[in-house]
Design an enzyme around this catalytic site. Structure first.
Site, short mmCIF file in Angstrom:
data_model
loop_
_atom_site.label_atom_id
_atom_site.label_comp_id
_atom_site.label_asym_id
_atom_site.label_seq_id
_atom_site.Cartn_x
_atom_site.Cartn_y
_atom_site.Cartn_z
N HIS A 1 25.80 34.33 36.37
CA HIS A 1 26.32 34.51 37.72
C HIS A 1 26.80 33.18 38.27
O HIS A 1 26.02 32.24 38.43
CB HIS A 1 25.23 35.09 38.64
CG HIS A 1 25.74 35.50 39.98
ND1 HIS A 1 26.24 36.76 40.23
CD2 HIS A 1 25.86 34.80 41.13
CE1 HIS A 1 26.65 36.83 41.49
NE2 HIS A 1 26.42 35.64 42.06
N CYS B 1 28.53 31.87 44.43
CA CYS B 1 29.50 32.33 45.44
C CYS B 1 28.78 32.28 46.78
O CYS B 1 28.14 33.25 47.19
CB CYS B 1 29.98 33.75 45.12
SG CYS B 1 31.07 34.43 46.39
N GLN C 1 26.73 42.04 43.03
CA GLN C 1 26.38 41.90 41.62
C GLN C 1 25.09 41.10 41.45
O GLN C 1 24.25 41.44 40.61
CB GLN C 1 27.51 41.22 40.85
CG GLN C 1 28.73 42.11 40.68
CD GLN C 1 29.79 41.43 39.82
OE1 GLN C 1 30.07 40.25 39.99
NE2 GLN C 1 30.37 42.18 38.92
N GLU D 1 31.42 27.41 42.02
CA GLU D 1 31.96 28.09 43.21
C GLU D 1 33.46 28.34 43.09
O GLU D 1 34.22 27.49 42.62
CB GLU D 1 31.69 27.21 44.44
CG GLU D 1 32.16 27.79 45.74
CD GLU D 1 31.28 28.92 46.26
OE1 GLU D 1 31.83 29.97 46.64
OE2 GLU D 1 30.05 28.74 46.30
N ASP E 1 41.13 30.95 36.62
CA ASP E 1 39.69 30.88 36.40
C ASP E 1 39.40 29.60 35.63
O ASP E 1 39.78 29.45 34.48
CB ASP E 1 39.21 32.10 35.61
CG ASP E 1 37.69 32.22 35.56
OD1 ASP E 1 37.00 31.21 35.83
OD2 ASP E 1 37.19 33.32 35.25
N ARG F 1 36.28 28.29 35.17
CA ARG F 1 34.88 28.20 34.77
C ARG F 1 34.72 27.96 33.28
O ARG F 1 35.55 28.38 32.48
CB ARG F 1 34.13 29.49 35.16
CG ARG F 1 34.01 29.68 36.65
CD ARG F 1 33.40 31.02 36.98
NE ARG F 1 34.29 32.12 36.59
CZ ARG F 1 33.98 33.40 36.74
NH1 ARG F 1 32.80 33.75 37.23
NH2 ARG F 1 34.84 34.34 36.39
N THR G 1 27.90 42.37 32.75
CA THR G 1 29.17 41.76 33.13
C THR G 1 30.30 42.76 33.02
O THR G 1 30.20 43.75 32.29
CB THR G 1 29.49 40.53 32.24
OG1 THR G 1 30.63 39.84 32.78
CG2 THR G 1 29.79 40.94 30.80
#
Length: 196
Positions: free
Chosen positions: A51, A54, A70, A92, A126, A128, A149
Site C-alpha cells: 500500500h 496516500c 483499500q 505519496e 506512475d 513508484r 491488488t
C-alpha cells in the site's frame, strides 16, 4: 541491504492488534512500515498488500481515490484471516509527493485525468518502485504471498524480486461519484484489473 529494520511494537487498531515494524531506506531516506499479524514463517503463502501512502485518502478520507478504502479493506481481510501483512510504503501520489499531488488535483479539477495531470507536471504516470519490499519481506521471512491488488505492475515487481505471487486477490472497494472517472483511467491507462 538498503532497507533495514529499525524497531517493532504493537499497534492496536479497530481491526485488531498488529505488529508494527519500522524500516529505513538508506538510498531514499524514506521510512516504511509493515503491519503484520499471525505466524508468517510457516512456509505457506501470506495474505499481503503493498500500500503506497496516500495522506488524502488514508488519513483525510478523500473520496477522489480508492486508497483509503483499500487500506481499510486490506486490514479487515488480514484480521479476518488472522494472518497477513500490509507494507505501507512512503510513495505519496504514485511517487510524486504530496505537494505535487495537490498540483495534480488542481489540474484534475480543470478536466485532466490522473495520468494527464502527472504528465503535465513533468512526471511519469506512475513513478513508484517496489525494491524496498524485498528487504522487508526477507526480514519477515516471507517468500510467497497472496497479493491483494488490482495492479499487475505490483505482481511483476514482486516476481522480479524473487517473491512468489501464488494468487492475486482483487481489492475493488470504494467506488463513488467522485472517483468513478479516476478508477476508469486506472483501468484504461494503467492496466488495473477491475472486474477480472
Amino acid at each position: 541491504m538498503s532497507t533495514i529494520h529499525v524497531a517493532s511494537s504493537l499497534l492496536p487498531t479497530p481491526y485488531g492488534t498488529f505488529d508494527m515494524h519500522g524500516f529505513a531506506d538508506s538510498e531514499t531516506g524514506k521510512e516504511h512500515l509493515a503491519l503484520s499479524m499471525g505466524d508468517l514463517t510457516d512456509g505457506t503463502a501470506v495474505l499481503a498488500r503493498l500500500h503506497s501512502e496516500c495522506l488524502t485518502g488514508d488519513a483525510l478520507f478523500s473520496m477522489r481515490c480508492d486508497c483509503g478504502y483499500q487500506l481499510q479493506e486490506a486490514l479487515k481481510r488480514i484480521s479476518t484471516e488472522g494472518r497477513g501483512v500490509l507494507l505501507y510504503l512512503r510513495q505519496e501520489g504514485r511517487g510524486i509527493g504530496l505537494l505535487n499531488k495537490i498540483k495534480a488535483y488542481n489540474l484534475q479539477d480543470q478536466g485532466a485525468d490522473t495520468v494527464e495531470a502527472n504528465e503535465r507536471l513533468g512526471f511519469d504516470a506512475d513513478m513508484r518502485t517496489y525494491d524496498m519490499t524485498k528487504d522487508m519481506f526477507d526480514y519477515l521471512q516471507i517468500k510467497s504471498v497472496q497479493l491483494m491488488t488490482n495492479n499487475p505492475k505490483k505482481i511483476k515487481a514482486l516476481t522480479d524480486l524473487g517473491i512468489t505471487v501464488e494468487q492475486r486477490q482483487p481489492l475493488e472497494v470504494g467506488e463513488n461519484s467522485h472517483n468513478k472517472a479516476y478508477l476508469a483511467t486506472k483501468a484504461s491507462k494503467l492496466d488495473h484489473l477491475f472486474g477480472k
